[in-house]
Design an enzyme around this catalytic site. Structure first.
Site, PDB file in Angstrom:
ATOM      1  N   TRP A  36       8.679 -21.707 -77.959  1.00  0.00           N
ATOM      2  CA  TRP A  36       9.368 -21.790 -76.664  1.00  0.00           C
ATOM      3  C   TRP A  36      10.772 -22.358 -76.798  1.00  0.00           C
ATOM      4  CZ3 TRP A  36      10.939 -26.648 -75.240  1.00  0.00           C
ATOM      5  CH2 TRP A  36      10.254 -27.742 -75.775  1.00  0.00           C
ATOM      6  N   ASN A  55      13.861 -15.510 -60.902  1.00  0.00           N
ATOM      7  CA  ASN A  55      12.888 -16.489 -61.368  1.00  0.00           C
ATOM      8  C   ASN A  55      11.557 -15.868 -61.774  1.00  0.00           C
ATOM      9  OD1 ASN A  55      12.212 -19.410 -61.728  1.00  0.00           O
ATOM     10  ND2 ASN A  55      10.627 -18.894 -60.241  1.00  0.00           N
TER      11      ASN A  55
END
Length: 477
Positions: free
Chosen positions: A354, A336
């Site tokens: 994005w 992560n």
């Protein structure tokens, strides 16, 4: 005559703590089915890492169900109606999904079935709190995580209790072999996935073992250790949660039996971040494809296919970024902390939209949850709810030095630079010629030069944000 109920499996590929299955088993005979609907974003799986996981997860579920799982591909309405008619079923039960497409489709299916005298009931099998139950005092949804969790979730009704697997299930029809699952053709024709799946065990049993491994070896020290990609302080439960092989209720309940310390509290909050993503998607259904913060509609994203492809292949010349992208390709997973680093690099240093990163993650990740993935990409880009500040640009060199100080992670996935001393492992482009020679490394040959200057690209990103916002940018002290 015993009543017959179709149990429609979706993101709940387990037998324990499955409310729809339990209710159906209490009612009478059970006919378990799964439908691959390619018009559904969550089930558009062909060619992805998730398709491979789903294949193996279905085999595991079918085994749990004694070979009685039936699988189909196509329109759920027509398939459910046909299966009900063929088998004399008078009801269809399922556990709710919360993506916009499924909410609309499920309402239509309920009406469609009801009009044909088939009972249709749905249950909560995948969220600790229903999104419509957690609202601010003015009955509007939260947009910031901390009040959502502390004022909304923790002050709301506690998550429901878990339910054990039915002790005895009476199935409709005879057991069959796995040919129906093979017929879905979820596995690639060229077995690129064998290495990726070597360290994973899809299915309910694999989920339980992953939890046990984490509880015994990773939960202690989780709050801080979770930031270090070479450490074992990660649960690796995300794909099991994404496919519903374990429920968040089971994990929440299991945490009650752990010492109540900062590590357990922080892990609970990470479960709540998963809830927050689903919550945002429920209340703001354009989240996956529109900027949550509309100011970002003016962001001058770059169109650089070459840079995007080098990022995808882990050939950017920035070791921690390349390590993350190679881990993703090789294992279907990425730590992560590293996900944030590579996302920041793509959107800010490379200036790429994005949405391009989100699509690549959904192609490669075995744990690609639609809500989590899209909300997280917006968070890093700065356009999302409760997002990282626009001026927060992760420095990948500093991130590597802080969170991979001995270089174990980088050396695993970028072996061509493994002989470099730790000092230059995260920044080989700053290593003196003699250091490179001693490591047998020639930049531009064995490993690429950086595709972008980190300082210059950071300044460009800040300038772009300043232009977008139409005001001077002030960095935090």
């Amino acid at each position: 005559m015993s009543k017959k109920t179709i149990v429609w499996f979706r993101q709940d590929l387990r037998v324990a703590d499955n409310p729809a299955l339990n209710e159906a088993a209490e009612r009478g005979d059970v006919l378990p089915i799964l439908i691959v609907d390619e018009t559904d974003q969550d089930m558009a799986l062909r060619g992805t890492a998730r398709a491979v996981w789903l294949h193996h997860s279905l085999l595991a579920l079918d085994k749990k169900l004694g070979g009685h799982l039936q699988v189909f591909a196509g329109d759920p309405e027509q398939i459910l109606l046909a299966v009900a008619a063929e088998n004399g079923a008078d009801a269809v039960f399922w556990n709710r999904c919360y993506t916009p497409h499924r909410i609309i489709a499920d309402k239509q299916i309920k009406q469609f079935l009801s009009e044909r005298d088939l009972a249709a009931r749905s249950f909560n099998g995948s969220l600790l709190w229903e999104p419509w139950q957690v609202l601010k005092k003015d009955k509007t949804p939260y947009k910031v995580f901390t009040p959502f969790y502390k004022k909304g979730c923790l002050s709301a009704q506690a998550p429901r209790a878990t339910v054990a697997a039915p002790s005895d299930i009476s199935f409709v029809g005879e057991a069959s072999d796995q040919s129906m699952i093979d017929g879905l053709e979820l596995l690639p024709r060229h077995d690129w996935a064998a290495k990726m799946m070597a360290d994973w065990q899809p299915g309910e049993q694999g989920a339980r073992e992953a939890w046990a491994q984490f509880a015994d070896n990773g939960l202690m020290g989780y709050k801080n250790g979770r930031n270090f990609p070479a450490k074992a302080n990660v649960s690796r439960l995300s794909p099991h949660l994404a496919f519903g092989e374990i429920s968040p209720h089971q994990i929440w309940a299991a945490l009650e039996h752990q010492p109540q310390n900062e590590d357990v509290a922080h892990f609970r909050s990470e479960l709540a971040w998963r809830e927050f993503s689903a919550y945002l998607l429920y209340h703001f259904p354009t989240l996956p494809f529109e900027n949550f913060n509309s100011k970002f509609d003016q962001m001058p994203w770059q169109i650089d296919q070459t840079a995007l492809e080098k990022w995808q292949r882990g050939q950017t010349g920035i070791p921690i970024v390349d390590a993350g992208m190679r881990e993703l390709w090789q294992t279907g997973y990425m730590h992560n902390r590293v996900r944030m680093i590579v996302a920041s690099f793509l959107t800010k240093n490379l200036g790429v939209d994005w949405r391009e990163g989100a699509k690549w993650f959904e192609h490669c990740l075995v744990d690609a949850d639609y809500a989590n993935n899209r909300a997280s990409w917006q968070w890093v880009a700065g356009s999302g709810a409760d997002a990282a500040p626009y001026f927060r640009v992760f420095n990948p060199v500093l991130q590597a030095e802080k969170f991979d100080p001995l270089g174990a992670y980088i050396r695993t996935f970028v072996p061509e630079i493994a002989e470099l001393p730790n000092k230059f492992l995260g920044k080989p482009f700053e290593a003196p010629a003699q250091v490179l020679a001693d490591a047998g490394l020639e930049l531009g040959i064995a490993y690429p030069h950086p595709i972008v200057d980190l300082k210059q690209s950071r300044n460009r990103a800040l300038a772009a944000y300043q232009t977008m916002r139409g005001q001077d940018m002030v960095e935090p002290a």
